[in-house]
Design an enzyme around this catalytic site. Sequence first.
Site, mmCIF file in Angstrom:
data_model
loop_
_atom_site.group_PDB
_atom_site.id
_atom_site.type_symbol
_atom_site.label_atom_id
_atom_site.label_comp_id
_atom_site.label_asym_id
_atom_site.label_seq_id
_atom_site.Cartn_x
_atom_site.Cartn_y
_atom_site.Cartn_z
ATOM 1 N N GLY A 16 0.822 -1.216 0.000
ATOM 2 C CA GLY A 16 0.000 0.000 0.000
ATOM 3 C C GLY A 16 0.847 1.252 0.000
ATOM 4 N N GLY A 19 -0.503 4.704 -1.160
ATOM 5 C CA GLY A 19 -1.637 5.282 -0.438
ATOM 6 C C GLY A 19 -1.245 6.495 0.391
ATOM 7 C CD GLN A 20 -4.141 10.166 4.514
ATOM 8 O OE1 GLN A 20 -4.824 9.224 4.921
ATOM 9 N NE2 GLN A 20 -4.228 11.373 5.031
ATOM 10 C CG ASP A 61 -3.901 -8.427 -5.584
ATOM 11 O OD1 ASP A 61 -4.211 -8.379 -4.373
ATOM 12 O OD2 ASP A 61 -4.722 -8.594 -6.497
ATOM 13 C CE1 TYR A 150 -10.640 0.889 7.399
ATOM 14 C CE2 TYR A 150 -11.461 1.984 9.363
ATOM 15 C CZ TYR A 150 -10.445 1.732 8.465
ATOM 16 O OH TYR A 150 -9.228 2.324 8.646
ATOM 17 C CE LYS A 154 -8.073 -1.143 9.202
ATOM 18 N NZ LYS A 154 -6.667 -1.330 8.816
ATOM 19 C CB ILE A 180 -3.726 9.964 8.887
ATOM 20 C CG1 ILE A 180 -3.639 8.771 9.855
ATOM 21 C CG2 ILE A 180 -2.332 10.508 8.561
ATOM 22 C CD1 ILE A 180 -3.010 9.068 11.205
HETATM 23 N N1 SER Z 1 -9.273 7.408 8.345
HETATM 24 C C1 SER Z 1 -9.974 6.162 8.403
HETATM 25 C C2 SER Z 1 -11.297 6.220 7.739
HETATM 26 O O1 SER Z 1 -11.904 7.235 7.826
HETATM 27 C C3 SER Z 1 -10.151 5.729 9.818
HETATM 28 O O2 SER Z 1 -9.234 4.761 10.122
HETATM 29 O O3 SER Z 1 -11.729 5.270 7.182
#
Ligand code: SER
Length: 328
Positions: A16, A19-20, A61, A150, A154, A180
């Site tokens: 990843g 990604g951000q 992947d 999600y 997690k 973040i």
């Molecule tokens: N920044 C994430 C989200 O909003 C939270 O872990 O999905």
Amino acid sequence: MSSETRRMRTNILVTGAVGQIGSELTLALRERYGADAVIASGRKTPPSEKLKASGPFEWIDCNDRQVIDDAVTKYDIHTIYHLGAILSGVAEAKPELAWNVNIDGMHNVLKVARERDCAVFVPSSIGAFGPGTPLDNTPQDTIQRPNTMYGVTKVAGELLCDYYHKRFGLDTRGLRYPGIISNETVPGGGTTDYAVDIYYQAIKQKKYTSFINAGTFLDMMYMPDCIDSAIAIMEADPAMLKHRNAFNVTAMSFDPELLAAEIRKHIPEFTIDYDVDPVRQAIAESWPNKMDDSAARAEWGWDPKWDLAAMTEDMLKVLGEKHERGLI
Ligand code: SER
């Protein structure tokens, strides 16, 4: 193998990496451990020129275990930062994809790490909490009954990482990240993304329409603290860690109104209004207002450097310069 011996072995793999978090963490790791010692990887988004130019890149992947195994063997990897994941908003729209990526992909990483004896960093999130969790001063160890896909992935991830440590001795470690905030790569499809977007729109249009309502408080963190924490937890003395995976970490807590007021200190004409997205609003309301991160402070010295005022000043400066250069 002790973590000292493992560390001498050589390289780090980042999944990843486009990604951000990955795009900035990869550069910080390269700075710290050497450009060629950090292998960036992505699943489908092409790496930026900056990332590509900074060191090795592989297409991985994580749903293909063999491809992970090939990269770990080829580069003699000792630590995997597994950042490849689907965020909360997208996970609600595509729950099957979220399960495949966040659970099956992560499990593949753990399986390869076990076979090849790698340490593994897996980020968890404020999303691992949900209804029933105390939302103020959310304890490190508390009720976790999230009602989003999600969140389900997690919590399962936290447990699976704990299991691999206890059962197989794998050196798994992780943090429960808040939202973040950063200015290099925009996040995709998260609930806390409003707190990034608001800065871009403040610079570009001096106004912002928020999809999260006034009065909704969430934990947040600026990218430099996010990066420092990811490095610090992996370098921490394992003897000090009572919790290995999923440490609560936070740097600040605010709602859209407080954030807008802080922006107004720099851009007085800035205005905010609301067009609330019911899906992401419900997600936000099920997440903590403010976590207790004392376990992270006590066990490995977590000590964030950036508060709302300092972050806002820096975000507006960096994005203002990018805007002037026509980059945003
Ligand atoms: N920044 C994430 C989200 O909003 C939270 O872990 O999905």
